[in-house]
Write a protein that holds these residues in place. Structure first.
Motif, mmCIF file in Angstrom:
data_model
loop_
_atom_site.group_PDB
_atom_site.id
_atom_site.type_symbol
_atom_site.label_atom_id
_atom_site.label_comp_id
_atom_site.label_asym_id
_atom_site.label_seq_id
_atom_site.Cartn_x
_atom_site.Cartn_y
_atom_site.Cartn_z
ATOM 1 N N THR A 8 4.957 -14.641 1.142
ATOM 2 C CA THR A 8 4.816 -13.263 1.613
ATOM 3 C C THR A 8 4.013 -13.259 2.903
ATOM 4 O O THR A 8 3.405 -14.270 3.271
ATOM 5 N N PHE A 9 4.018 -12.111 3.579
ATOM 6 C CA PHE A 9 3.410 -12.010 4.904
ATOM 7 C C PHE A 9 2.588 -10.732 5.025
ATOM 8 O O PHE A 9 2.886 -9.735 4.353
ATOM 9 N N GLY A 10 1.608 -10.744 5.893
ATOM 10 C CA GLY A 10 0.862 -9.513 6.163
ATOM 11 C C GLY A 10 -0.325 -9.782 7.074
ATOM 12 O O GLY A 10 -0.648 -10.935 7.373
ATOM 13 N N THR A 11 -0.982 -8.693 7.462
ATOM 14 C CA THR A 11 -2.164 -8.819 8.323
ATOM 15 C C THR A 11 -3.422 -9.047 7.468
ATOM 16 O O THR A 11 -4.296 -9.827 7.831
ATOM 17 N N PHE A 12 -3.504 -8.325 6.367
ATOM 18 C CA PHE A 12 -4.638 -8.435 5.440
ATOM 19 C C PHE A 12 -5.973 -8.239 6.158
ATOM 20 O O PHE A 12 -6.939 -8.952 5.914
ATOM 21 N N ASP A 13 -6.016 -7.231 7.045
ATOM 22 C CA ASP A 13 -7.259 -6.911 7.761
ATOM 23 C C ASP A 13 -8.072 -5.931 6.911
ATOM 24 O O ASP A 13 -7.496 -5.047 6.261
ATOM 25 N N VAL A 14 -9.378 -6.043 6.920
ATOM 26 C CA VAL A 14 -10.269 -5.197 6.103
ATOM 27 C C VAL A 14 -9.726 -5.204 4.659
ATOM 28 O O VAL A 14 -9.275 -4.187 4.114
ATOM 29 N N PHE A 15 -9.768 -6.389 4.068
ATOM 30 C CA PHE A 15 -9.126 -6.671 2.775
ATOM 31 C C PHE A 15 -9.449 -5.603 1.712
ATOM 32 O O PHE A 15 -10.606 -5.259 1.498
ATOM 33 N N HIS A 16 -8.407 -5.059 1.076
ATOM 34 C CA HIS A 16 -8.611 -3.975 0.105
ATOM 35 C C HIS A 16 -7.790 -4.207 -1.166
ATOM 36 O O HIS A 16 -7.023 -5.183 -1.262
ATOM 37 N N VAL A 17 -7.904 -3.292 -2.132
ATOM 38 C CA VAL A 17 -7.285 -3.489 -3.451
ATOM 39 C C VAL A 17 -5.747 -3.546 -3.382
ATOM 40 O O VAL A 17 -5.110 -4.242 -4.177
ATOM 41 N N GLY A 18 -5.147 -2.842 -2.425
ATOM 42 C CA GLY A 18 -3.684 -2.918 -2.255
ATOM 43 C C GLY A 18 -3.265 -4.345 -1.907
ATOM 44 O O GLY A 18 -2.202 -4.820 -2.327
ATOM 45 N N HIS A 19 -4.108 -5.029 -1.135
ATOM 46 C CA HIS A 19 -3.828 -6.417 -0.761
ATOM 47 C C HIS A 19 -3.898 -7.339 -1.976
ATOM 48 O O HIS A 19 -3.009 -8.153 -2.208
ATOM 49 N N VAL A 20 -4.977 -7.219 -2.742
ATOM 50 C CA VAL A 20 -5.136 -8.134 -3.879
ATOM 51 C C VAL A 20 -4.024 -7.896 -4.912
ATOM 52 O O VAL A 20 -3.493 -8.843 -5.504
ATOM 53 N N ARG A 21 -3.607 -6.644 -5.076
ATOM 54 C CA ARG A 21 -2.540 -6.357 -6.048
ATOM 55 C C ARG A 21 -1.205 -6.933 -5.605
ATOM 56 O O ARG A 21 -0.459 -7.485 -6.426
ATOM 57 N N VAL A 22 -0.878 -6.808 -4.321
ATOM 58 C CA VAL A 22 0.416 -7.339 -3.875
ATOM 59 C C VAL A 22 0.413 -8.873 -3.983
ATOM 60 O O VAL A 22 1.440 -9.481 -4.316
#
Ligand code: CTP
Length: 133
Positions: A8-22
């Motif tokens: 998977t791909f992404g920026t993941f800037d200012v890491f948040h709960v949406g990031h950890v869930r995906v």
């Protein structure tokens, strides 16, 4: 390589709960999760601003998420096919804001679109902080 690799791909800037869930949901689809963290240059080109955290910092954060097995810097949005082949991924996961856009890669991998976590995004967090400063 044994087992199913998910990419998977992404920026993941200012890491948040949406990031950890995906990342957790992506990892659950296979045996090994590889994440392409988009470069600062890519982000600047797309959004006209640099991410809050540098690509080295974002890479380090994502690499330390339990569900993640390997990370690399995504240098170009047009190289998805090369990245999938290079990492021998059998599943590509993207957010459902990209629904349908990567179906052309169906000849080399399964393409899965996951729903985004509602009401959270890096952009909203930045706007929230700026508004309260
Ligand atoms: N993501 C998610 N749920 C959210 C936000 C992001 O599932 N609420 C997922 C995206 O679909 C993508 C990954 O997290 O697969 C990385 O997204 P990214 O663009 O880095 O995060 P955003 O918070 O959407 O950033 P921005 O507001 O800058 O677009």
């Amino acid at each position: 390589m044994a087992g199913k690799t998910v990419i998977t791909f992404g920026t993941f800037d200012v890491f948040h709960v949406g990031h950890v869930r995906v990342l957790n949901r992506s990892a659950a689809l296979g045996d090994r999760l590889v994440v392409g963290v988009s470069s600062d240059q890519l982000n600047f080109a797309k959004k006209g601003r640099n991410p809050v955290f540098s690509q080295e910092e974002r890479l380090e954060i994502v690499a330390n998420v339990k569900a993640v097995d390997a990370v690399f810097i995504e240098e170009s949005l047009e190289q998805k096919r090369d990245y999938v082949l290079e990492h021998q991924a059998s599943i590509l996961v993207m957010g459902d804001d990209w629904s349908g856009k990567f179906d052309y890669l169906n000849d080399i991998c399964e393409v899965v679109y996951l729903p985004r976590t509602p009401s959270v995004s890096t952009t909203a967090i930045i706007e929230h902080i700026v508004g309260n400063s």
